[in-house]
Design an enzyme around this catalytic site. Sequence first.
Site, PDB file in Angstrom:
ATOM      1  N   GLU A  80      33.339   0.352  10.252  1.00 27.63           N
ATOM      2  CA  GLU A  80      32.153   0.869   9.586  1.00 27.63           C
ATOM      3  C   GLU A  80      32.019   2.343   9.980  1.00 27.63           C
ATOM      4  OE1 GLU A  80      27.346   0.107   9.303  1.00 27.63           O
ATOM      5  OE2 GLU A  80      28.549  -1.225  10.553  1.00 27.63           O
ATOM      6  N   ARG A 104      36.825  -9.609  21.849  1.00 28.04           N
ATOM      7  CA  ARG A 104      36.739  -8.155  21.832  1.00 28.04           C
ATOM      8  C   ARG A 104      37.073  -7.604  23.216  1.00 28.04           C
ATOM      9  NH1 ARG A 104      32.424  -5.159  20.252  1.00 28.04           N
ATOM     10  NH2 ARG A 104      32.162  -6.464  18.458  1.00 28.04           N
ATOM     11  N   LYS A 163      28.562   1.252  19.256  1.00 26.65           N
ATOM     12  CA  LYS A 163      28.441   2.567  18.638  1.00 26.65           C
ATOM     13  C   LYS A 163      27.004   3.069  18.704  1.00 26.65           C
ATOM     14  CE  LYS A 163      31.050   1.279  15.170  1.00 26.65           C
ATOM     15  NZ  LYS A 163      31.572   1.177  13.818  1.00 26.65           N
TER      16      LYS A 163
END
Length: 572
Positions: A46, A272, A282
């Site tokens: 994204e 992850r 982020k």
Amino acid sequence: MTTAGTPDEAGLGANRDLPVNFIQDIISNDLKTGKVRSIHTRFPPEPNGYLHIGHAKSICLNFGLAKANNGLCNLRFDDTNPSKEETEFVESIMRDVRWLGFDWDDRLYYASDYFQDCYDWAVQLIKEGKAYVCDLSAEEIRAYRGTLTEPGKDSPYRNRSIEENLDLFERMKNGEFPDGSRVLRAKIDMASPNMNMRDPVLYRIMRATHHRTGDKWCIYPMYDYSHPLGDAKENITHSVCTLEFADHRPLYDWFIENVRPGSEPHQYEFARLNLNYTVMSKRKLRRLVEEGFVNGWDDPRMPTISGLRRRGYTPESIRDFCERIGVAKRDSVVDIGLLEHCIREDLNKKAQRVMAVLKPLKIVLTNYPENQVEWLEIENNPENSAAGSRKVPFGRELYIEQDDFMEVPVKKFFRLFPGGEVRLKGAFIIKCEKVAKDAEGNIVQLYCTYDPDTRSGGPASGRKVKGTLHWVEASHAIPAEVRLYEKLFLVEDPDSDEDGTDFVTKINPNSLQVLNNCLVEPELAEAQVEDRFQFLRHGYFSVDPDSKPGALVFNRIVSLRDSWAKIQKTAQ
Ligand code: ATP
Ligand code: MG
């Protein structure tokens, strides 16, 4: 784990060229059984921030699997949320993926390329009675959804006629209703034990200018809806994502079956990457930048790919790191020492050794001829004889580190002190004869003598002293600024909200130390941005883009001490 090799080098894989992980096993099996003819993956960032080291894991996995299996990997920007996305991020992401060594060729896509398809497919779902326009507010939707232990309740709008739904959805698209007033939902099962299946939202109304489609749309598809459809459209076979999407997989499959039946994509989840002493979301990285805790997304203390690049990390070291951490199905936290170990290993082979004095103390060799300079030959890398040697000037006035001298030496201090002797690296043995001080009693310089016979190849070259110091010759030394970094956070898990404090309160106030009066040997005069060196006894350094002609700036990538390797050794 051995420090010396990848699993492939250790011969653990049946096929030495294939990655060793459970997703590769699935792929191998799918190819063997003919479930797929070739494999196609994608990396779907994204564009709402810069990529971080966690993304590097996903990039190495997706592009790596495709490459190893003669398949393809697409880059797809998941730009379905217009309020947060910016072109700056798109560009930085492309730069970072390329820098890591991967290429999407002509397969660059945007989820926004599929807005019209997503819309048309939604209309099709409505026509089949599988989607409806719902007028409940966000809070009401949440309340109607039930809990993990209680089933949800049907929305009062669930049984609208197909005609009414088609009309309302089109008018949503045409901008007739205010933001947030209505949504389009899939009609699945409000009693499903999986909350994601309780009539998830497909579309919301949001007037926001999109970085690619501008103001063309005022309704935007949700990630859970657009993602499987993007995968289907691009003929993705293995859609690899992180574990938190495992519960969304039935929904992923529902969309594929009901919208693009017969297409191939399947979702697989892996753990992850979590790294200690840093944050990786982020949203949090963005706060560090916007609130000025660091000097931008590429600040060398950031776990972003651009930060690591600026710090001096190589793409090889990051790929090696991603390979070593492996691909698991369970979450864990990786020690940042492993990342540092990977760059040390890489640079140990590659980096030229040079001498740099970070906190200079002047030395005058009283028995060395005035105005004489001789050029000594010193090897560039003891780990790599092919790196050759260079000439280093030596003369009457030199600099050593302040820390390498003690007027009153402590026990076991094998460096320089009054009356003591040390070897200067690649040069001679010197002896400290006298200390000069200023009016306040600060040491300003040392008077020493040198033993001309102790030069390498000289009659007393074998004479032994306990300490060897790095140094630079005064008249040829180049001034430089050196930036030393410590961990950005004081605690292992700054992300933890357990103690109720904001993560920024755990920032290490001493994470950056700037040294302005450093001196480096003249070999570095031509150094270019991103060049990397080992400064003897100090660590690995890279030339920072802030450097200007005649004013070099170096970042310390990592010190020489490898605590991670030590821990591994004692554990064996
Ligand atoms: P963040 O929480 O940092 O914003 P994200 O998952 O929202 O992360 P995306 O841009 O959506 O960020 O991620 C793109 C891809 O990278 C996704 O497939 C995601 O699963 C993967 N990814 C993100 N963070 C990690 C991580 N820490 N480890 C491995 N893969 C990750
Ligand atoms: Mg995301």
